[in-house]
Design an enzyme around this catalytic site. Structure first.
Site, PDB file in Angstrom:
ATOM      1  N   HIS A 114       0.907  -1.091   0.059  1.00  0.00           N
ATOM      2  CA  HIS A 114       0.069  -0.068  -0.009  1.00  0.00           C
ATOM      3  C   HIS A 114       0.797   1.264  -0.109  1.00  0.00           C
ATOM      4  CE1 HIS A 114      -3.374  -2.807   0.837  1.00  0.00           C
ATOM      5  NE2 HIS A 114      -2.654  -3.139   2.049  1.00  0.00           N
TER       6      HIS A 114
ATOM      7  N   GLU B  59      -1.573  -0.704   8.207  1.00  0.00           N
ATOM      8  CA  GLU B  59      -2.525  -1.395   8.585  1.00  0.00           C
ATOM      9  C   GLU B  59      -1.973  -2.337   9.964  1.00  0.00           C
ATOM     10  OE1 GLU B  59      -4.147  -3.000   4.862  1.00  0.00           O
ATOM     11  OE2 GLU B  59      -2.739  -4.909   5.330  1.00  0.00           O
TER      12      GLU B  59
ATOM     13  N   HIS C 161       3.242  -7.465   1.656  1.00  0.00           N
ATOM     14  CA  HIS C 161       2.598  -8.495   2.664  1.00  0.00           C
ATOM     15  C   HIS C 161       1.450  -9.254   2.045  1.00  0.00           C
ATOM     16  CE1 HIS C 161       0.131  -4.601   2.681  1.00  0.00           C
ATOM     17  NE2 HIS C 161      -0.942  -5.572   2.814  1.00  0.00           N
TER      18      HIS C 161
ATOM     19  N   ARG D  62      -1.459  -4.877  -6.416  1.00  0.00           N
ATOM     20  CA  ARG D  62      -0.794  -6.229  -6.209  1.00  0.00           C
ATOM     21  C   ARG D  62       0.349  -6.438  -6.963  1.00  0.00           C
ATOM     22  NH1 ARG D  62      -6.327  -7.351  -8.210  1.00  0.00           N
ATOM     23  NH2 ARG D  62      -7.612  -7.291  -6.369  1.00  0.00           N
TER      24      ARG D  62
END
Ligand code: ZN
Length: 334
Positions: A98, A116, A173, A193
């Site tokens: 991200h 996150e 991740h 992605r």
């Protein structure tokens, strides 16, 4: 009018890697056997929570945030800052990264970046996550990606229930198969992605990758240090601070019997992951059970009591991560 706890109705999202664990574990009325995510506390337009009852019943969290900001301690910001999800990964999620706030603001039209945090609720034996990479510089990352050397590139970690991971923007991740995870994150849906295990979707197409954006965002910084968490215990409750960063805090509360609490935070995002009980505030008594998600607004957070044995994950908003204050002596847990 007194401020009551605000119970929210989650939104479920189908995903190709999803399953039925959200019903099996929490009893949720999931829409299909491929339910991947429960957006539990969300003001994101892709799936907004609504208020379940009380004087604000039917309002979305976004409406509450824009029209009733006093419930949130008059916190600043155009958008509600956080998003809380539960994720059922029946199969591996794509390997992804991200962006940070600066990249998102520059290239993604004003959305925020995405840092996150995960808490592992349950997992099958042998479950793993992808967490970070093995490379010393960008060139090496690019070489291994071009050669499809995924095993050499990806950092893999075996996980157990009760573990938690901080995933700052830029950290490569992926959740692995067999994981049921609580996630708190910045309120953003920006995902790049890098690799999807060459899978095909329901239409026989590979899912879209975002190679260049992913490569541009992969961090070369070390992974966050895993410190032993700070624990505070007072009569009836043990509070463990798992993650603290500039975007959110994440605490685990274990309540036994009952506890009186005073939280100076502007508001708390509470997810009940086990047990049941009652919250008493100046506005009344409210029952809760496993699977409930609620916001304790400013006034309720400042003084409340809880009865019943239960476990909570509590997300704290940015700039509000003040220390927990109990009404009795506190001591360190063992
Ligand atoms: Zn992610």
């Amino acid at each position: 009018m007194r401020q009551s706890p605000i119970f929210l109705q989650p939104v479920f999202q189908e995903r190709i890697w999803g399953g039925e664990a959200l019903r099996q574990h929490f009893g949720y009325p999931i829409p299909s056997t491929r339910t991947g995510e429960c957006w539990a506390i969300s003001a994101h337009p892709a799936g907004e929570s609504t208020v379940r009852g009380g004087q604000y019943a039917g309002l979305t969290l976004g409406q509450l945030w824009s029209e009733h900001r006093y419930l949130f301690g008059n916190a600043e910001g155009e958008r509600f800052p956080l998003l809380v999800k539960l994720i059922d990964a029946q199969t591996d999620l794509s390997v992804q990264v991200h962006p940070d706030d600066a990249y998102a603001a520059r290239y993604e039209g004003g959305q925020s970046g995405k840092t996150e945090g995960w808490y592992v609720l349950a997992c099958q034996e042998g479950s793993e996550i992808v967490y970070g990479h093995t490379c010393k510089d960008q060139d090496e990352v690019r070489r291994l990606v071009a050669a499809g050397e995924w095993k050499r590139l990806l950092g893999r970690v075996a996980v157990q229930p009760g573990q938690w991971f901080e995933v700052p923007s830029g950290v490569l991740h992926a959740l692995g198969a067999g994981l049921l995870v609580y996630e708190v994150q910045q309120n953003s849906d920006l995902t790049y992605r890098l690799y999807d295990y060459d899978r095909l979707d329901a239409d026989g197409q590979p899912r879209q990758l975002h190679l260049e954006q992913a490569l541009a965002n992969i961090s070369m910084l070390p992974l966050p240090l895993r410190k032993s968490p700070e624990k505070l215990e007072q009569q009836g409750v043990c509070i463990v601070t798992l993650i603290e960063n500039r975007y959110f805090g994440l605490q685990k509360w274990a309540i036994q019997g009952g506890a009186d609490l005073a939280q100076p935070a502007a508001y708390l995002l509470v997810s009940v992951i086990a047990g049941q009980g009652q919250i008493q505030t100046r506005s009344g008594i409210f029952c809760f059970q496993q699977g409930d998600h609620l916001i304790l607004p400013t006034e309720a957070a400042q003084q409340f009591s809880v009865q019943g044995d239960s476990e909570w994950l509590v997300a704290l908003p940015p700039n509000a991560q003040t220390k927990t204050q109990g009404c009795t002596n506190m001591s360190l847990c063992q």
